[in-house]
Design a protein around this motif. Structure first.
Motif, short mmCIF file in Angstrom:
data_model
loop_
_atom_site.label_atom_id
_atom_site.label_comp_id
_atom_site.label_asym_id
_atom_site.label_seq_id
_atom_site.Cartn_x
_atom_site.Cartn_y
_atom_site.Cartn_z
N UNK A 121 0.79 -1.22 0.00
CA UNK A 121 0.00 0.00 0.00
C UNK A 121 0.82 1.27 0.00
N UNK A 122 2.11 1.17 0.12
CA UNK A 122 2.97 2.35 0.11
C UNK A 122 3.14 2.84 -1.32
N UNK A 123 3.15 4.14 -1.51
CA UNK A 123 3.27 4.70 -2.85
C UNK A 123 4.62 4.36 -3.46
N UNK A 124 4.61 4.10 -4.77
CA UNK A 124 5.85 3.84 -5.49
C UNK A 124 6.36 5.15 -6.05
N UNK A 125 7.63 5.43 -5.82
CA UNK A 125 8.22 6.67 -6.31
C UNK A 125 8.51 6.55 -7.80
N UNK A 126 8.32 7.63 -8.51
CA UNK A 126 8.69 7.71 -9.92
C UNK A 126 9.87 8.66 -10.00
N UNK A 127 11.01 8.15 -10.43
CA UNK A 127 12.24 8.92 -10.42
C UNK A 127 12.73 9.11 -11.85
N UNK A 128 13.10 10.32 -12.19
CA UNK A 128 13.68 10.64 -13.49
C UNK A 128 15.11 11.12 -13.26
N UNK A 129 16.07 10.50 -13.94
CA UNK A 129 17.46 10.90 -13.78
C UNK A 129 18.11 10.21 -12.61
N UNK A 130 19.20 10.78 -12.14
CA UNK A 130 19.94 10.21 -11.01
C UNK A 130 19.59 10.99 -9.75
N UNK A 131 19.16 10.26 -8.73
CA UNK A 131 18.80 10.88 -7.46
C UNK A 131 19.08 9.89 -6.34
N UNK A 132 19.45 10.38 -5.17
CA UNK A 132 19.71 9.52 -4.01
C UNK A 132 18.39 9.30 -3.27
N UNK A 133 18.04 8.05 -3.04
CA UNK A 133 16.81 7.71 -2.34
C UNK A 133 17.17 7.25 -0.93
N UNK A 134 16.68 7.99 0.07
CA UNK A 134 17.00 7.66 1.46
C UNK A 134 16.13 6.54 2.03
N UNK A 135 14.93 6.38 1.51
CA UNK A 135 14.00 5.41 2.07
C UNK A 135 13.37 4.58 0.95
N UNK A 136 14.11 3.63 0.37
CA UNK A 136 13.56 2.87 -0.76
C UNK A 136 12.51 1.85 -0.30
N UNK A 137 11.62 1.50 -1.20
CA UNK A 137 10.60 0.49 -0.96
C UNK A 137 10.79 -0.60 -2.00
N UNK A 138 10.89 -1.85 -1.58
CA UNK A 138 11.09 -2.97 -2.49
C UNK A 138 9.75 -3.30 -3.14
#
Length: 75
Positions: free
Chosen positions: A41-58
């Motif tokens: 139920x956690x939202x999936x992040x949409x990332x464009x380009x290179x960015x550091x993700x502090x709290x990833x969700x599998x």
């Protein structure tokens, strides 16, 4: 010659006696690590380009084996 042997032994004993003692540390706790989570139920992040993700969700994982790997050939 015996003076050199005595000096060597004395210097080894002094270096062992005067070395710094390591401080005892507590083992790391689970809160000390930043590991990916797998929450439904956690939202999936949409990332464009290179960015550091502090709290990833599998979102998905796989290729997990449930049978032991056996060596070819021998017993």
């Amino acid at each position: 010659m015996w003076l050199y042997v005595f000096t060597l032994v004395l210097s080894v004993v002094l270096s062992i006696a005067m070395r710094p003692r390591p401080q005892s540390q507590k083992p790391p706790a689970l809160a000390d690590f930043s590991v990916p989570t797998a929450e439904e139920g956690r939202e999936a992040m949409v990332i464009f380009g290179e960015v550091w993700v502090d709290d990833p969700n599998v979102l998905a994982y796989g290729d997990l084996r449930t049978t032991p790997i056996k060596a070819k050939g021998g017993k």
